[in-house]
Motif scaffolding. Structure first.
Motif, mmCIF file in Angstrom:
data_model
loop_
_atom_site.group_PDB
_atom_site.id
_atom_site.type_symbol
_atom_site.label_atom_id
_atom_site.label_comp_id
_atom_site.label_asym_id
_atom_site.label_seq_id
_atom_site.Cartn_x
_atom_site.Cartn_y
_atom_site.Cartn_z
ATOM 1 N N ASP A 21 0.567 -1.005 -0.040
ATOM 2 C CA ASP A 21 0.355 0.245 0.141
ATOM 3 C C ASP A 21 1.017 1.393 0.143
ATOM 4 O OD1 ASP A 21 -2.481 -1.123 -0.355
ATOM 5 O OD2 ASP A 21 -2.245 -1.145 2.204
ATOM 6 N N PHE A 22 2.150 1.092 -0.108
ATOM 7 C CA PHE A 22 3.084 2.099 -0.484
ATOM 8 C C PHE A 22 3.290 2.785 -1.575
ATOM 9 C CE2 PHE A 22 7.116 3.705 2.084
ATOM 10 C CZ PHE A 22 6.828 4.395 3.053
ATOM 11 N N SER A 23 3.281 4.433 -1.540
ATOM 12 C CA SER A 23 2.500 4.440 -3.318
ATOM 13 C C SER A 23 3.942 4.684 -3.599
ATOM 14 C CB SER A 23 1.667 6.263 -2.795
ATOM 15 O OG SER A 23 3.053 6.999 -2.446
ATOM 16 N N VAL A 24 4.427 4.687 -4.358
ATOM 17 C CA VAL A 24 5.388 4.873 -5.688
ATOM 18 C C VAL A 24 6.119 6.683 -5.346
ATOM 19 C CG1 VAL A 24 6.305 5.666 -7.942
ATOM 20 C CG2 VAL A 24 4.226 3.553 -7.361
ATOM 21 N N ARG A 25 5.280 7.202 -4.820
ATOM 22 C CA ARG A 25 4.980 8.640 -4.980
ATOM 23 C C ARG A 25 5.958 8.887 -3.376
ATOM 24 N NH1 ARG A 25 1.696 13.767 -3.229
ATOM 25 N NH2 ARG A 25 2.893 15.774 -3.736
ATOM 26 N N ALA A 26 5.514 8.337 -2.772
ATOM 27 C CA ALA A 26 5.948 8.771 -1.195
ATOM 28 C C ALA A 26 7.461 7.150 -0.952
ATOM 29 C CB ALA A 26 4.751 7.652 -0.216
ATOM 30 N N VAL A 27 7.389 6.487 -1.873
ATOM 31 C CA VAL A 27 8.775 5.918 -1.849
ATOM 32 C C VAL A 27 9.652 6.802 -2.580
ATOM 33 C CG1 VAL A 27 10.246 4.536 -3.114
ATOM 34 C CG2 VAL A 27 7.659 3.529 -2.079
ATOM 35 N N GLU A 28 9.739 7.206 -3.350
ATOM 36 C CA GLU A 28 10.490 8.022 -5.147
ATOM 37 C C GLU A 28 10.040 9.791 -3.412
ATOM 38 O OE1 GLU A 28 8.192 9.629 -8.105
ATOM 39 O OE2 GLU A 28 8.786 7.616 -8.577
ATOM 40 N N THR A 29 9.452 10.117 -2.804
ATOM 41 C CA THR A 29 9.921 11.488 -1.837
ATOM 42 C C THR A 29 11.077 10.845 -0.613
ATOM 43 O OG1 THR A 29 7.279 12.041 -2.524
ATOM 44 C CG2 THR A 29 8.994 12.844 -0.122
ATOM 45 N N LEU A 30 10.664 10.149 -0.374
ATOM 46 C CA LEU A 30 11.690 9.653 0.044
ATOM 47 C C LEU A 30 12.988 9.487 0.779
ATOM 48 C CD1 LEU A 30 9.079 6.821 3.047
ATOM 49 C CD2 LEU A 30 10.029 9.583 3.331
ATOM 50 N N ARG A 31 13.106 8.874 -1.147
ATOM 51 C CA ARG A 31 14.327 8.977 -1.472
ATOM 52 C C ARG A 31 15.693 10.555 -1.926
ATOM 53 N NH1 ARG A 31 13.170 3.668 -5.805
ATOM 54 N NH2 ARG A 31 13.439 2.333 -3.777
ATOM 55 N N SER A 32 14.133 11.228 -2.431
ATOM 56 C CA SER A 32 14.622 12.576 -2.346
ATOM 57 C C SER A 32 14.862 13.708 -1.161
ATOM 58 C CB SER A 32 13.858 12.917 -3.166
ATOM 59 O OG SER A 32 13.041 13.134 -3.316
ATOM 60 N N VAL A 33 14.545 13.457 -0.171
ATOM 61 C CA VAL A 33 14.747 14.307 0.787
ATOM 62 C C VAL A 33 16.103 14.577 1.434
ATOM 63 C CG1 VAL A 33 12.253 15.280 1.337
ATOM 64 C CG2 VAL A 33 13.726 12.926 2.595
ATOM 65 N N ASP A 34 16.341 15.145 2.030
ATOM 66 C CA ASP A 34 17.360 15.414 2.839
ATOM 67 C C ASP A 34 17.629 14.438 4.485
ATOM 68 O OD1 ASP A 34 18.922 16.939 1.436
ATOM 69 O OD2 ASP A 34 17.290 18.427 1.892
ATOM 70 N N VAL A 35 16.553 14.864 4.758
ATOM 71 C CA VAL A 35 15.970 13.540 6.087
ATOM 72 C C VAL A 35 14.828 12.839 5.810
ATOM 73 C CG1 VAL A 35 15.660 15.625 7.681
ATOM 74 C CG2 VAL A 35 17.185 13.589 9.106
ATOM 75 N N ILE A 36 14.829 12.238 7.154
ATOM 76 C CA ILE A 36 13.556 11.587 7.484
ATOM 77 C C ILE A 36 12.858 11.212 8.916
ATOM 78 C CG2 ILE A 36 11.288 9.775 7.520
ATOM 79 C CD1 ILE A 36 13.310 8.637 5.003
ATOM 80 N N ALA A 37 11.925 12.628 9.336
ATOM 81 C CA ALA A 37 11.952 12.437 10.568
ATOM 82 C C ALA A 37 10.530 11.239 11.174
ATOM 83 C CB ALA A 37 10.940 13.987 10.505
ATOM 84 N N CYS A 38 11.257 9.964 11.753
ATOM 85 C CA CYS A 38 10.005 8.727 11.709
ATOM 86 C C CYS A 38 9.987 9.246 13.510
ATOM 87 C CB CYS A 38 10.881 7.689 12.338
ATOM 88 S SG CYS A 38 12.102 7.317 10.501
ATOM 89 N N GLU A 39 8.869 8.651 13.690
ATOM 90 C CA GLU A 39 8.008 8.297 15.109
ATOM 91 C C GLU A 39 9.239 7.617 16.172
ATOM 92 O OE1 GLU A 39 3.803 7.319 17.644
ATOM 93 O OE2 GLU A 39 4.446 6.958 15.129
ATOM 94 N N ASP A 40 10.104 6.179 15.323
ATOM 95 C CA ASP A 40 10.616 5.359 15.523
ATOM 96 C C ASP A 40 11.295 5.183 14.744
ATOM 97 O OD1 ASP A 40 11.429 3.027 16.791
ATOM 98 O OD2 ASP A 40 9.410 2.828 18.251
ATOM 99 N N THR A 41 12.500 5.208 14.265
ATOM 100 C CA THR A 41 13.481 5.175 13.735
ATOM 101 C C THR A 41 13.840 3.572 13.599
ATOM 102 O OG1 THR A 41 15.370 5.350 14.927
ATOM 103 C CG2 THR A 41 14.822 6.666 13.835
ATOM 104 N N ARG A 42 13.656 2.993 14.798
ATOM 105 C CA ARG A 42 13.769 1.368 14.567
ATOM 106 C C ARG A 42 12.327 0.735 13.721
ATOM 107 N NH1 ARG A 42 14.340 0.423 21.036
ATOM 108 N NH2 ARG A 42 12.314 2.480 20.959
ATOM 109 N N HIS A 43 11.150 1.202 14.179
ATOM 110 C CA HIS A 43 9.995 0.749 14.092
ATOM 111 C C HIS A 43 9.924 0.746 12.056
ATOM 112 C CE1 HIS A 43 5.495 -0.933 13.546
ATOM 113 N NE2 HIS A 43 5.890 0.269 12.649
ATOM 114 N N SER A 44 10.332 2.087 11.772
ATOM 115 C CA SER A 44 10.076 2.026 9.999
ATOM 116 C C SER A 44 11.499 1.240 9.417
ATOM 117 C CB SER A 44 10.281 4.416 10.000
ATOM 118 O OG SER A 44 8.968 4.520 10.811
ATOM 119 N N ARG A 45 12.490 1.495 9.985
ATOM 120 C CA ARG A 45 13.528 0.754 9.569
ATOM 121 C C ARG A 45 13.355 -0.427 8.733
ATOM 122 N NH1 ARG A 45 17.263 0.475 13.490
ATOM 123 N NH2 ARG A 45 17.299 2.912 13.353
#
Length: 277
Positions: A21-45
């Motif tokens: 359910d992860f969109s192509v646009r979401a993936v491209e955005t997360l690859r292109s930004v300088d940093v990702i602010a995560c609620e829990d980096t361990r969970h998102s990794r």
């Protein structure tokens, strides 16, 4: 098209269960930004690794958001682009991020939504309950007395009510809803949406509460509880009767308060008197 916009905050929805359910646009955005602010980096990794997203991550959660916001705002003012994600679903919907988005807008930083999964909307879409008017209430108070007080305030609302609930309180919350709203009020429980053990149960509140107590599997996972709004019907009369009864019993014996509340609202006296035990 490049997603890089210096000084931009991207608010990115992530899957609530099923990774596809992860969109192509979401993936491209997360690859292109300088940093990702995560609620829990361990969970998102694991999710980020699955999509080969190697962008640096920082933590932004309910315990550090107030202190972390200023530093993130400064990064964006220096021209960096930041993506905000929560553990699952759309950020800010019962998740951290409100202070960051508000501060970013106040600083003149562009905030861009990258929409996707949201458990509340996903549940509503398959509930069969009226969806033209609804209200999202998030999590109810953990203690029964405070929870009942909040439900009492909502008893007369004609919109579909949407709540989130945890596994260790779902049975208690359903019981309180049945008591306050009336056992016959239509309700739907959506559990583990998009996951292996997804279930969507639609029954009157009283039956749904008993179902969850009997079937302990229905007490596991993550939940969205939805309740039909008050109508001009029996459950509406019971809800109003309970509201009036709650006021009267502060000054009168329960039996007399129930009798008067039933006379005023047309609700069955037994439904009111039983709630005062």
């Amino acid at each position: 098209m490049s997603h890089e916009q210096p000084g931009c905050l991207w608010v990115v929805a992530t899957p609530i269960g099923h990774r596809d359910d992860f969109s192509v646009r979401a993936v491209e955005t997360l690859r292109s930004v300088d940093v990702i602010a995560c609620e829990d980096t361990r969970h998102s990794r694991p999710l980020l690794m699955h999509y080969n997203i190697a962008t640096p991550q920082i933590a932004l959660h309910e315990h550090n958001e107030r202190d972390a916001v200023d530093a993130i705002i400064q990064r964006m003012l220096r021209g960096e682009s930041v993506a905000l994600i929560s553990d699952a679903g759309t950020p800010l919907i019962s998740d951290p991020g409100y202070r960051l988005v508000r501060a970013a807008r106040a600083a003149g930083i562009k905030c861009v939504p990258v929409p996707g999964a949201c458990a509340a909307i996903a549940a509503l879409s398959v509930s069969g309950l009226p969806s033209d008017r609804f209200v999202f209430e998030g999590f109810l108070p953990p203690k029964s007395s405070a929870r009942k007080a909040r439900l009492q305030e909502l008893a007369g609302d004609t919109r579909t009510l949407i709540f989130y609930e945890s596994s260790h309180r779902v049975a208690e919350s359903l019981a309180d809803m049945a008591e306050v709203f009336g056992a016959e009020r239509e309700a739907v429980l959506a559990r583990e949406l998009t996951k292996l053990f997804e279930t969507v149960l639609g029954e009157p509140l009283g039956e749904l509460a008993r179902h969850v107590v009997r079937d302990t599997d229905q007490q596991k996972g993550e939940f969205v509880l939805m309740v039909r709004g008050r109508g001009e019907d029996a459950d509406g009369r019971v809800a109003e009767g309970l509201r009036v009864f709650g006021i009267l019993k502060e000054e009168l014996p329960p039996a007399k308060a129930a009798k008067l509340a039933a006379a005023i609202t047309g609700a069955p006296r037994k439904a009111l008197y039983g709630s005062g035990d």
